[in-house]
Design an enzyme around this catalytic site. Structure first.
Site, short mmCIF file in Angstrom:
data_model
loop_
_atom_site.label_atom_id
_atom_site.label_comp_id
_atom_site.label_asym_id
_atom_site.label_seq_id
_atom_site.Cartn_x
_atom_site.Cartn_y
_atom_site.Cartn_z
N GLU A 134 113.54 -23.46 69.02
CA GLU A 134 112.56 -22.80 68.17
C GLU A 134 111.53 -22.03 69.00
OE1 GLU A 134 113.10 -27.02 66.39
OE2 GLU A 134 113.45 -26.00 68.29
N CYS A 144 107.41 -28.98 68.58
CA CYS A 144 107.81 -27.66 68.08
C CYS A 144 107.14 -27.32 66.76
CB CYS A 144 109.33 -27.60 67.91
SG CYS A 144 110.24 -27.63 69.46
N SER A 177 152.31 -39.83 86.09
CA SER A 177 151.73 -39.12 84.95
C SER A 177 151.23 -37.72 85.28
CB SER A 177 150.56 -39.93 84.38
OG SER A 177 149.54 -40.11 85.35
N THR A 179 143.07 -48.22 85.90
CA THR A 179 143.01 -46.78 86.16
C THR A 179 142.32 -46.51 87.49
OG1 THR A 179 142.99 -46.23 83.81
CG2 THR A 179 142.13 -44.57 85.32
N LEU A 182 136.01 -38.95 88.16
CA LEU A 182 135.42 -38.85 86.81
C LEU A 182 134.24 -37.88 86.78
CD1 LEU A 182 135.55 -42.58 85.60
CD2 LEU A 182 137.26 -40.77 85.33
N GLU A 224 138.28 -42.86 78.57
CA GLU A 224 139.33 -42.01 79.13
C GLU A 224 140.60 -42.77 79.46
OE1 GLU A 224 139.68 -38.59 82.61
OE2 GLU A 224 137.80 -38.89 81.54
N THR A 239 143.58 -49.49 73.41
CA THR A 239 144.02 -50.46 72.41
C THR A 239 142.91 -51.46 72.09
OG1 THR A 239 146.31 -50.24 73.22
CG2 THR A 239 145.80 -52.16 71.85
#
Length: 370
Positions: free
Chosen positions: A57, A89, A173, A201, A209, A298, A305
């Site tokens: 604004e 604002c 992968s 992972t 990451l 990720e 799951t």
């Protein structure tokens, strides 16, 4: 319901478009765009560019300069009424000479929550609320959830083959999805406050990451590691300049690991659930206590799951590659669902092509009873 003019609708569409430009930079603040119009002409516009920078604004009104008196202001979220990183604002709008404010939705932040509108109304400004409300809520879902409930918004990010695999039987992968699909994942990282992976992972991929393929800020990096067993030389623990890393664990001895003293690394002990695993609800409670409005989960499949089983997922973003592996590692493991009507229901509200891949975005619905 108010009968908005075509020009009103066009101006709010523009404000929403401007707001999206801040998506990789403004969190934990909301994305906000603003347009100042007079005599059916745009005379100023702006968007919130970075956390801590001037709000939309203010930028739009300053762009309008001395023409602003008697103009209309269009904004997708209620202007703030409190001192934060910047002054209120609402006060700035009152002092500017704006005569009418059209906003999409109220800001549920307890520090605002209608006070901005009241401040402007008391000053004689005409305030109208509700234009493009659904689109405005969709734009800032994580911010709104955090403001309304105190809890962090959770998105599952899944990249898989068309037959539901995230890797071959050997665990290979790279790369299932296209370059465009991988680039989009980096944009997702930039637009979430934090990104989470499991210890498996970390051990398998040693990910950084961070955000590399797009412009945007790096998220807070989070790992789930029951026994604090991730390698002490992994990238998440040894790249303090990339951003903070938080590792949640539930070790039997209740002790913190040696790497808990590493720079920009925090180890947090949480309880185990009845299955002897990290209690994800406790993890989410801890994350929500921090200034984290949005969390991207990720991977991998065990973590996805578990989050679905706990019922703590708000949205699924899936990148599906036109690839068939046959046997391989499933994206989602057994959820214990025996009947179709007990399935977790998704409500797709957007799908598009990304490179050679299909990108699907869907909200998670409650399980059907019938």
């Amino acid at each position: 319901m108010k009968d908005w003019t075509k020009f009103d609708q066009q101006m709010m569409k523009r404000a929403l478009s401007l707001a999206r430009r801040g998506r990789a930079w403004v969190a934990p603040n909301p994305m906000v765009g603003a347009v100042v119009a007079k005599n059916d002409q745009i005379i100023g516009e702006g968007w919130h560019k970075r956390f801590g920078s001037p709000h939309a604004e203010v930028i739009a009104i300053q762009a309008a300069d001395n023409r602003v008196k008697g103009a209309d202001l269009y904004v997708n979220l209620e202007p703030c009424s409190h001192f934060g990183k910047t002054p209120p604002c609402a006060d700035f709008i009152v002092e500017s000479g704006i005569k009418r404010v059209v906003a999409s939705i109220i800001d549920p932040n307890p520090l605002v929550n209608g006070r901005g509108f009241e401040r402007m109304k008391e000053a004689g400004i005409e305030v109208e609320v509700g234009l493009s409300a659904d689109k405005a809520r969709e734009l800032n879902q994580p911010y709104l959830k955090k403001a309304e409930t105190g809890m962090t918004w959770v998105t599952l990010k899944i990249a898989q083959t068309i037959d539901g695999r995230i890797a071959s039987v050997t665990g290979h992968s790279r790369w299932i999805t296209s370059k465009a699909g991988r680039r989009y994942v980096h944009m997702m990282r930039a637009t979430h406050d934090a990104v989470l992976v499991g210890a498996g992972t970390v051990r398998a991929d040693d990910p950084m990451l961070d955000v590399r393929h797009v412009k945007g800020r790096n998220p807070i990096r989070i790992a789930l590691d029951t026994n604090f067993s991730i390698p002490d030389d992994c990238k998440l623990l040894n790249t303090p300049d990339t951003g903070p890393t938080i590792v949640f664990g539930s070790p039997d001895d209740g002790k913190l690991p040696g790497w808990a003293e590493y720079p920009n690394v925090e180890a947090v002990i949480v309880p185990k659930n009845n299955d002897g695993l990290i209690d994800l609800r406790e993890v989410l409670e801890e994350i929500s206590r921090k200034k984290i409005s949005s969390l991207m989960v990720e991977g991998g499949s065990k973590i996805w799951t578990a989050f679905l089983e706990e019922g703590i997922v708000d949205k699924v973003e899936m990148v599906i590659a036109p690839v068939i592996l046959g046997h391989g590692i499933n994206a989602i493991r057994d959820l214990g669902i025996l009947k179709v009507h007990d399935a977790i229901r998704l409500e797709p509200f957007r799908w598009r092509k990304v490179g050679t891949d299909l990108h699907i975005v869907a909200r998670v619905n409650h399980r059907m009873d019938d």
